[in-house]
Design a protein around this motif. Structure first.
Motif, PDB file in Angstrom:
ATOM      1  N   THR A 122      46.664  51.402  45.842  1.00  0.00           N
ATOM      2  CA  THR A 122      45.983  50.092  45.810  1.00  0.00           C
ATOM      3  C   THR A 122      45.107  49.988  44.557  1.00  0.00           C
ATOM      4  O   THR A 122      44.775  50.993  43.925  1.00  0.00           O
ATOM      5  N   TYR A 132      44.686  44.694  45.907  1.00  0.00           N
ATOM      6  CA  TYR A 132      46.106  44.486  45.616  1.00  0.00           C
ATOM      7  C   TYR A 132      46.890  45.746  45.950  1.00  0.00           C
ATOM      8  O   TYR A 132      46.366  46.865  45.838  1.00  0.00           O
ATOM      9  N   GLU A 135      53.105  47.314  45.076  1.00  0.00           N
ATOM     10  CA  GLU A 135      54.210  46.469  44.564  1.00  0.00           C
ATOM     11  C   GLU A 135      53.685  45.500  43.506  1.00  0.00           C
ATOM     12  O   GLU A 135      54.264  45.316  42.432  1.00  0.00           O
ATOM     13  N   TYR A 136      52.513  44.901  43.789  1.00  0.00           N
ATOM     14  CA  TYR A 136      51.944  43.952  42.831  1.00  0.00           C
ATOM     15  C   TYR A 136      51.506  44.684  41.561  1.00  0.00           C
ATOM     16  O   TYR A 136      51.769  44.251  40.447  1.00  0.00           O
ATOM     17  N   ILE A 137      50.870  45.852  41.750  1.00  0.00           N
ATOM     18  CA  ILE A 137      50.365  46.630  40.607  1.00  0.00           C
ATOM     19  C   ILE A 137      51.511  46.942  39.638  1.00  0.00           C
ATOM     20  O   ILE A 137      51.387  46.855  38.423  1.00  0.00           O
ATOM     21  N   SER A 139      54.220  45.218  39.305  1.00  0.00           N
ATOM     22  CA  SER A 139      54.951  44.015  38.838  1.00  0.00           C
ATOM     23  C   SER A 139      54.473  43.524  37.479  1.00  0.00           C
ATOM     24  O   SER A 139      55.146  42.744  36.807  1.00  0.00           O
ATOM     25  N   GLU A 140      53.287  43.934  37.073  1.00  0.00           N
ATOM     26  CA  GLU A 140      52.770  43.506  35.752  1.00  0.00           C
ATOM     27  C   GLU A 140      52.325  44.739  34.975  1.00  0.00           C
ATOM     28  O   GLU A 140      51.703  45.628  35.543  1.00  0.00           O
ATOM     29  N   PRO A 143      48.030  44.702  35.341  1.00  0.00           N
ATOM     30  CA  PRO A 143      47.825  43.820  36.507  1.00  0.00           C
ATOM     31  C   PRO A 143      46.480  43.095  36.449  1.00  0.00           C
ATOM     32  O   PRO A 143      45.461  43.702  36.137  1.00  0.00           O
ATOM     33  N   CYS A 145      43.873  39.885  38.287  1.00  0.00           N
ATOM     34  CA  CYS A 145      43.548  39.250  39.561  1.00  0.00           C
ATOM     35  C   CYS A 145      44.015  37.793  39.540  1.00  0.00           C
ATOM     36  O   CYS A 145      43.724  37.051  38.606  1.00  0.00           O
ATOM     37  N   HIS A 146      44.757  37.435  40.589  1.00  0.00           N
ATOM     38  CA  HIS A 146      45.262  36.055  40.645  1.00  0.00           C
ATOM     39  C   HIS A 146      44.515  35.222  41.678  1.00  0.00           C
ATOM     40  O   HIS A 146      45.005  34.170  42.091  1.00  0.00           O
ATOM     41  N   TRP A 147      43.312  35.679  42.091  1.00  0.00           N
ATOM     42  CA  TRP A 147      42.543  34.892  43.056  1.00  0.00           C
ATOM     43  C   TRP A 147      42.138  33.556  42.428  1.00  0.00           C
ATOM     44  O   TRP A 147      41.783  33.482  41.248  1.00  0.00           O
ATOM     45  N   GLU A 154      41.911  30.492  37.965  1.00  0.00           N
ATOM     46  CA  GLU A 154      42.313  31.867  38.297  1.00  0.00           C
ATOM     47  C   GLU A 154      41.258  32.854  37.794  1.00  0.00           C
ATOM     48  O   GLU A 154      40.678  32.667  36.714  1.00  0.00           O
TER      49      GLU A 154
END
Ligand code: APR
Length: 244
Positions: A122, A132, A135-137, A139-140, A143, A145-147, A154
């Motif tokens: 995480t 996060y 998988e998300y970590i 993906s970029e 990485p 924050c997309h909050w 954003e």
């Protein structure tokens, strides 16, 4: 080996301290052996709290190279991890304090695992504390924050890993020290016992109450204080030792 078997069989409460040597038989390199991760000195210097805060863009590709490689992500529990899970199934009160961030003890079925150096699974946003997953970590490359705030803006802050870096505090330390003082057997597995304060944990063993067993390929500074020392592979030794 017979003495280790006897200690494991006769102990009700066991505290395990594991290190990178626990996972080498799963294909994950350790740090200080000749083929260890810290042979890359630039990587070692980059895995610090200061470097992350000063150079977050450069940090993440290096962190992923060292701790999110294919060998890390495809690793499976080995007979050493499975033997510890078996001890728990046999009804032993077993707590595992691991310096490893690979999650293999949990994947093997151990339920009382405390990650002294955190986890690669995480990451969090240092600004809004959003969490996060892996998988998300992955993906970029870097990485973020997309909050979204109520205005639809954003956060976009670069995430920090939930892995403890040099210069950051170890987790669960006080609890680990108390557990060592209260258990029947402390089992040290696959660690050079060279990084403090974790390397100090065997000092909390109460000689009148607790036995100390070390299974490690190389010698450690605590070998002379241990009741049992086996210089061998954790997976091989433990899988034999738990066959009562
Ligand atoms: N079985 C038993 N021992 C092993 C095996 C194995 N299959 N493979 C390696 N070892 C031993 C090595 O001989 C070495 O003494 O495991 C030890 C691993 O030591 P390190 O590489 O120093 O790893 P560790 O003790 O976990 O490092 C502690 O240092 O840099 C930090 O955060 C990092 O958590 C890490 C901490």
């Amino acid at each position: 080996m017979d003495e280790l078997k006897r200690l494991l069989f006769s102990s009700r409460s066991v505290v395990v301290l594991s290190g990178a040597g626990m996972s080498t038989e799963s294909g994950i390199p350790d740090f200080r052996s000749p083929t260890g991760v810290w042979q890359d000195e630039d990587l070692m210097e980059s895995m610090s709290d200061g470097y992350l805060k000063r150079h977050p863009e450069e940090f993440w590709p290096k962190f992923k190279l060292g701790f999110m490689s294919e060998e890390y992500l495809s690793a499976k529990p080995n007979p050493g991890h499975l033997a510890l899970a078996d001890l728990e199934k046999m009804g032993k009160d077993i707590a595992i304090y691991t310096q490893n961030v690979d999650g293999l003890h949990q994947e093997a079925g151990s339920r009382h695992v405390y990650e002294l150096h955190g986890s690669i699974k995480t990451a969090y946003c240092p600004r809004c504390r959003s969490e996060y997953g892996l998988e998300y970590i992955l993906s970029e490359e870097v990485p973020r924050c997309h909050w979204m705030n109520p205005k639809g803006q954003e956060c976009d802050t670069i995430l920090f890993p939930d892995t403890v870096l040099f210069g950051q505090n170890v987790r669960h330390y006080e609890y680990a020290a108390i557990s060592v003082q209260q258990c029947d057997l402390m089992l040290v597995l696959g660690t050079s016992l060279t990084v403090y304060p974790v390397a100090d944990l065997p000092e909390y063993v109460r000689r009148d109450k607790t036995k100390l067993a070390i299974v490690n390929l190389d010698e450690t500074d605590f070998d002379s204080k241990a009741d049992v020392v086996i210089h061998g592979k954790v997976g091989e030794v433990l899988s034999q030792a738990v066959k009562f």
